[in-house]
Design an enzyme around this catalytic site. Structure first.
Site, short mmCIF file in Angstrom:
data_model
loop_
_atom_site.label_atom_id
_atom_site.label_comp_id
_atom_site.label_asym_id
_atom_site.label_seq_id
_atom_site.Cartn_x
_atom_site.Cartn_y
_atom_site.Cartn_z
N HIS A 15 26.92 31.58 95.43
CA HIS A 15 28.22 31.21 94.87
C HIS A 15 29.24 31.06 95.99
CE1 HIS A 15 29.51 35.35 95.55
NE2 HIS A 15 28.45 35.78 94.90
P1 TYD Z 1 27.79 38.76 92.03
O1 TYD Z 1 29.09 38.55 92.73
O2 TYD Z 1 27.17 37.56 91.39
O3 TYD Z 1 26.73 39.42 93.00
P2 TYD Z 1 26.08 38.91 94.38
O4 TYD Z 1 27.01 37.93 94.97
O5 TYD Z 1 25.95 40.11 95.19
O6 TYD Z 1 24.75 38.33 94.09
O7 TYD Z 1 27.98 39.92 90.95
C1 TYD Z 1 26.91 40.41 90.18
C2 TYD Z 1 27.47 41.02 88.91
O8 TYD Z 1 28.31 42.13 89.23
C3 TYD Z 1 28.30 40.05 88.10
O9 TYD Z 1 28.01 40.29 86.72
C4 TYD Z 1 29.73 40.47 88.36
C5 TYD Z 1 29.62 41.94 88.70
N1 TYD Z 1 30.59 42.38 89.69
C6 TYD Z 1 31.65 43.19 89.30
O10 TYD Z 1 31.79 43.56 88.11
N2 TYD Z 1 32.54 43.61 90.25
C7 TYD Z 1 32.44 43.25 91.56
O11 TYD Z 1 33.28 43.66 92.40
C8 TYD Z 1 31.35 42.39 91.94
C9 TYD Z 1 31.19 41.94 93.37
C10 TYD Z 1 30.46 41.98 90.98
#
Ligand code: TYD
Length: 136
Positions: free
Chosen positions: A52
């Site tokens: 992302h």
């Molecule tokens: P995501 O940002 O997609 O994770 P990564 O980039 O590490 O693969 O986040 C994964 C899940 O966690 C998504 O459902 C959103 C949640 N999340 C939060 O609730 N708070 C946060 O600070 C972060 C980074 C993610």
């Protein structure tokens, strides 16, 4: 902002035979105010994270333990960074697509972020990210 604004920042390291110490103070070592910290851990071998981009968020990514790769892409250029030092952080500016892979066993990825979690700040679709950058 482009891939060329993203770089490895050297953090202060206090070397000591009892164990090393690294610290980060708001704005002194990194170019944004820290509003949130999160970390990835217990990452199964072969897993990929990220996939992302953020519209406005700045981040500093640190391999606190172990190692992993961060692949950054600004729509024009792509670069793979291998992070494996607790005293180095990868600064990622807004509007950069990122993918994390190649996690070593037991690795911990610490992320310092410039703002609170906000799903509206994400591009989770690559084509929409490219459109958001103004197309290719
Ligand atoms: P995501 O940002 O997609 O994770 P990564 O980039 O590490 O693969 O986040 C994964 C899940 O966690 C998504 O459902 C959103 C949640 N999340 C939060 O609730 N708070 C946060 O600070 C972060 C980074 C993610």
């Amino acid at each position: 902002m482009s891939l060329f604004d993203c770089k490895i920042l050297d953090l202060p390291k206090i070397s000591d035979p009892r164990g090393n110490l690294t610290f980060i103070e708001n704005k002194s070592q990194i170019p944004f105010d820290i509003r949130r910290i999160y970390y990835l851990y217990d990452v199964p071998g072969g897993s990929e994270r990220g996939g992302h981009a953020h519209k406005e968020l700045s981040q500093l990514i640190i391999a606190i333990s172990g190692s992993f790769d961060v692949v950054l892409n600004d729509g024009d250029n792509q670069k793979r960074f291998h992070l494996n030092r607790s005293y180095e952080g990868l600064y990622v500016c807004p509007m950069i697509w990122r993918e994390l892979d190649n996690f070593s066993s037991g690795s911990v990825c610490l992320v310092l972020a410039s703002n609170f979690y906000d799903e509206a700040d994400y591009f989770r679709n690559y084509d929409e990210f490219i459109s958001g950058r103004g197309g290719k």
